[in-house]
Design an enzyme around this catalytic site. Structure first.
Site, PDB file in Angstrom:
ATOM      1  N   ASN A   1       0.835  -0.282   6.131  1.00  0.00           N
ATOM      2  CA  ASN A   1       1.318  -0.948   4.913  1.00  0.00           C
ATOM      3  C   ASN A   1       2.113  -2.167   5.378  1.00  0.00           C
ATOM      4  OD1 ASN A   1       2.411  -1.747   2.476  1.00  0.00           O
ATOM      5  ND2 ASN A   1       4.119  -0.304   2.625  1.00  0.00           N
ATOM      6  N   GLY A   2       1.645  -3.352   5.035  1.00  0.00           N
ATOM      7  CA  GLY A   2       2.338  -4.570   5.478  1.00  0.00           C
ATOM      8  C   GLY A   2       1.341  -5.662   5.800  1.00  0.00           C
TER       9      GLY A   2
ATOM     10  N   ARG B   1       1.243   2.102  -6.083  1.00  0.00           N
ATOM     11  CA  ARG B   1       1.497   1.060  -5.087  1.00  0.00           C
ATOM     12  C   ARG B   1       0.240   0.257  -4.762  1.00  0.00           C
ATOM     13  NH1 ARG B   1       6.205   2.019  -2.149  1.00  0.00           N
ATOM     14  NH2 ARG B   1       5.390   0.690  -0.487  1.00  0.00           N
TER      15      ARG B   1
ATOM     16  N   TRP C   1      -3.560  -1.638  -1.337  1.00  0.00           N
ATOM     17  CA  TRP C   1      -3.412  -2.845  -2.161  1.00  0.00           C
ATOM     18  C   TRP C   1      -3.862  -3.969  -1.246  1.00  0.00           C
ATOM     19  CZ3 TRP C   1      -2.448  -4.719  -6.889  1.00  0.00           C
ATOM     20  CH2 TRP C   1      -2.093  -6.065  -6.993  1.00  0.00           C
TER      21      TRP C   1
ATOM     22  N   LYS D   1      10.868 -13.769 -21.921  1.00  0.00           N
ATOM     23  CA  LYS D   1      11.299 -12.451 -21.415  1.00  0.00           C
ATOM     24  C   LYS D   1      12.064 -11.692 -22.497  1.00  0.00           C
ATOM     25  CE  LYS D   1       9.178 -11.712 -18.272  1.00  0.00           C
ATOM     26  NZ  LYS D   1       8.324 -12.816 -18.257  1.00  0.00           N
TER      27      LYS D   1
ATOM     28  N   CYS E   1       0.845  -1.196   0.000  1.00  0.00           N
ATOM     29  CA  CYS E   1       0.000   0.000   0.000  1.00  0.00           C
ATOM     30  C   CYS E   1       0.881   1.246   0.000  1.00  0.00           C
ATOM     31  CB  CYS E   1      -0.864   0.011   1.255  1.00  0.00           C
ATOM     32  SG  CYS E   1      -1.786  -1.501   1.485  1.00  0.00           S
TER      33      CYS E   1
ATOM     34  N   GLU F   1      10.613 -19.539 -20.079  1.00  0.00           N
ATOM     35  CA  GLU F   1      10.395 -18.219 -19.468  1.00  0.00           C
ATOM     36  C   GLU F   1      11.482 -17.231 -19.895  1.00  0.00           C
ATOM     37  OE1 GLU F   1       8.921 -15.048 -17.186  1.00  0.00           O
ATOM     38  OE2 GLU F   1       8.047 -16.784 -18.205  1.00  0.00           O
TER      39      GLU F   1
ATOM     40  N   LYS G   1      -0.467  -5.383 -19.858  1.00  0.00           N
ATOM     41  CA  LYS G   1      -0.159  -6.056 -18.592  1.00  0.00           C
ATOM     42  C   LYS G   1      -1.213  -7.094 -18.253  1.00  0.00           C
ATOM     43  CE  LYS G   1       2.035  -7.023 -14.911  1.00  0.00           C
ATOM     44  NZ  LYS G   1       3.229  -7.829 -15.077  1.00  0.00           N
TER      45      LYS G   1
ATOM     46  N   GLU H   1       9.723 -10.580 -25.214  1.00  0.00           N
ATOM     47  CA  GLU H   1       8.826  -9.471 -24.822  1.00  0.00           C
ATOM     48  C   GLU H   1       9.562  -8.132 -24.771  1.00  0.00           C
ATOM     49  OE1 GLU H   1       5.757 -10.063 -21.519  1.00  0.00           O
ATOM     50  OE2 GLU H   1       7.417 -11.364 -20.911  1.00  0.00           O
TER      51      GLU H   1
ATOM     52  N   HIS I   1      16.169 -33.091 -32.233  1.00  0.00           N
ATOM     53  CA  HIS I   1      15.049 -33.520 -33.085  1.00  0.00           C
ATOM     54  C   HIS I   1      14.580 -32.379 -33.989  1.00  0.00           C
ATOM     55  CE1 HIS I   1      14.926 -37.172 -30.717  1.00  0.00           C
ATOM     56  NE2 HIS I   1      14.932 -36.435 -29.642  1.00  0.00           N
TER      57      HIS I   1
END
Ligand code: AGP
Length: 609
Positions: A100-101, A27, A74, A486, A2, A482, A604, A489, A505
């Site tokens: 925040n936490g 945030r 958040w 990356k 947050c 992955e 996103k 992208e 192959h």
């Protein structure tokens, strides 16, 4: 993650707090709220949604106040809604605080306080702190009451607290979540990061873990949680707001890559039970019995979340002995999947809004399967529509290329393998081993991140290649996928991820001096097989960059460049081997001059088919 902001000084607090919230909105943007002490009264306004909703709610009302706190949320505990919005208060209405936490032992504390007659008005963990302070205020002053309360809290916090009985005092405390004091002329601005401070002052004091600041109109004093005074250095900020939001990093992707030690800790926080080698996943409590009876798992997801699912397949099959299939959600929704009540379908999604994954879950639900979610965005559609699930707690991920959400997903999949394994025949010792190795991962990632300059140099050597073959075996085959995703992208390099065993192959036909290969080759059960793959590439004068285990003195004979990672359990190597690949993609993208936070043609969250 947050955003909190506080103001005490001679100016009107409300406009400063609202402006601070807007700068911290990246945030978290589930809800926002503000509390000020005006004419001796605590005036609190909250609104679900973005800060503009709060601003509209306050409207043109002029609230005369020189002290206040505010929060943009958040969500972690309790869905986004007005009552779960901060600031939270106590029964008397004297206390207001923003947090925040994550308070890990909040349920325990809440029960004790309810037995003492406290009435709670939200589902959040944070509200517990306000009632604790109220409880200790019965025999202590404001400062003592806060210090006594902090002693009982387990977890992380950045707190800003007001008390109507002390109208010109604010107390803030930090443990695990960032908190900065902006020291201006006759005023102090408190915030989660400098983006809410830079326009008022460049003089800042960074609070460290365990520190508490008592702030009043004369200035501030920093003490330890044991009430001992501390001399604090005043630093000078040389950031503009955008830089402050990125914590001085050039891009959100790099900032989020460097956040991974913390976000992995957050994914594990309050979920490890070492003494009995178990993983505590509160979000699965209601379906624990059903999970004991399932005999098949299907993971549905897209993109990076799909690659995480593939690693989950290896982990759960090896450590829980349950057959797992991993499906592209976009395919699963149009196939005729054979499901029954003994099948659990798990959706993995950072945003929780990906259309294909949502449709796949609805399909599974229609077919009577148990549906679960591993989701980062609290109260997102997939989170709401699945029967149960686990939140990542990785905070908002701004960079389009997923980094911290991916390693957080792997952490939770490892915890899920322990959870399901210990429901079945996994031994206490194995459970404890996985948990103790998991706990080492954040520091091991720190070690790899410290080598970012070295990785940057290697990226420069490979920036000119427009093709790349990424290869790995077993747990690291999905990391080859992955890594290739990356660099595709971010740098628009045509890269392909392949299982090393598949290379001969077909793909090996691509190899010559202009087509480099990257091997993920840690010292694991398939090490020798990977090395022979490297020799086959070398035989065709292919260039090789290898990700290998620290102390492996052999590997450099088979590769042009090597990036070393610490040793860990085979099932956990993906959490380490992916980090150099994230940095490599990032630096190649930067060297090529692309906007790595907003790559072309991508979004996103893909909320359309
Ligand atoms: C990953 O870097 C991409 N942003 C993309 O592949 C992403 O993983 C995919 O769209 C799935 O998103 P989700 O996790 O939010 O469902």
């Amino acid at each position: 993650m947050c955003g909190i902001v506080g103001y005490i000084g001679k100016k009107q607090a409300v406009p400063i707090l609202l402006d601070g919230l807007k700068r911290l909105e990246y945030r978290g943007y589930d809800s926002a709220g503000i509390s000020v002490i005006a004419n001796g009264k605590m005036v609190t306004t909250k609104a679900t949604g973005k800060v503009v909703e709060l601003e509209n709610k306050i409207g043109s009302k002029r609230i005369e106040a020189n002290i206040g706190i505010a929060h943009t949320r958040w969500a972690t505990h309790g869905k986004p809604c007005d009552k779960n919005s901060h600031p939270h208060g106590d029964c008397s209405g004297d206390i207001a605080l923003v947090h925040n936490g994550i308070i890990e032992n909040y349920l325990e504390l809440k029960n004790q306080l309810q037995q003492k007659g406290h009435k709670f008005s939200s589902e959040t963990d944070s509200e517990v702190v306000a009632h604790l302070i109220e409880e200790f205020s019965k025999k202590n002053d404001f400062r003592e009451a806060v210090l006594e309360s902090l002693k009982l809290i387990k977890g992380t916090y950045g707190l800003a607290i007001l008390n109507k009985k002390y109208p010109s005092q604010m107390i803030v405390a930090r443990l695990g979540s960032p908190l900065i004091l902006g020291v201006g002329k006759d005023e102090v601005i408190v915030a989660s990061d400098a983006s809410a401070i830079v326009q008022y002052t460049d003089k800042v004091v960074y609070l460290e873990d365990g520190e508490v600041a008592i702030i009043n109109t004369e200035g501030y004093e920093v003490i330890t949680s044991k009430n001992k005074q501390i001399e604090k250095k005043v630093s000078t900020l040389d950031w503009n707001m955008e830089q402050a939001q990125k914590n001085g990093f050039a891009h959100f992707m790099l900032k989020e890559t460097f956040e991974q030690p913390e976000t992995i800790k957050n994914a594990m926080r309050g979920r490890l039970s070492k003494e009995d080698g178990m993983a505590k996943l509160g979000g699965l409590r209601d379906v624990e019995d059903k999970l004991k009876k399932i005999n098949r798992i299907i993971i549905v997801s897209c993109g990076t979340s799909y690659n995480a699912g593939l690693i989950g397949e290896y982990m759960i099959e090896e450590y829980a002995g349950i057959p797992v299939e991993v499906e592209y959600a976009s395919e699963f929704r149009y196939r005729k999947p054979l499901l029954d009540s003994k099948t659990a379908v798990i959706a993995i999604s950072q945003s929780g809004e990906t259309a294909d994954t949502l449709a796949a879950i609805r399909e599974a639900k229609n077919k009577g399967a148990l549906t679960l979610g591993i989701i980062n965005t609290v109260s997102s559609t997939i989170a709401r529509e699945t029967d149960a699930g686990v939140y990542n707690h990785a905070g908002p991920e701004i960079g389009v290329a997923s980094t911290k959400a991916f390693t957080s997903q792997l952490t939770i999949l490892a915890l899920l393998a322990v959870f399901l394994g210990r429901q079945r025949d996994m031994s206490l010792v194995t459970g404890q081993r996985i948990i103790s190795e998991l706990e080492k991962i954040p520091n091991q990632i720190e070690k790899i991140l410290e080598k970012h300059k070295e990785i940057k140099k290697i990226a420069k050597k490979y920036v000119g290649f427009s093709d790349f073959l990424y290869m790995g075996r077993k747990y690291n085959f999905p990391i080859a996928l992955e890594g290739a995703l990356k660099i595709k992208e971010i740098s628009y390099v045509h890269a392909e991820g392949y299982a090393t065993g598949e290379m001969k192959h077909g793909p090996i036909a691509l190899i010559d001096a202009s087509f480099p290969s990257l091997f993920i080759v840690p010292k694991d059960s398939v090490y020798d097989k990977n090395v022979s793959g490297m020799q086959e590439i070398k035989a065709r004068s292919g260039k090789i960059l290898a990700i290998a285990t620290k102390g492996d003195t052999e590997i450099s004979k088979h590769a042009d460049d090597v990036i070393y990672i610490p040793k860990t359990l085979e099932m956990l190597t993906p959490l380490l081997s992916v980090i150099p690949l994230q940095l490599l993609a990032y630096y190649v993208g930067v060297y090529r001059g692309f906007d790595v936070d907003k790559p072309r043609n991508l979004a996103k969250s893909v909320t359309v088919e």
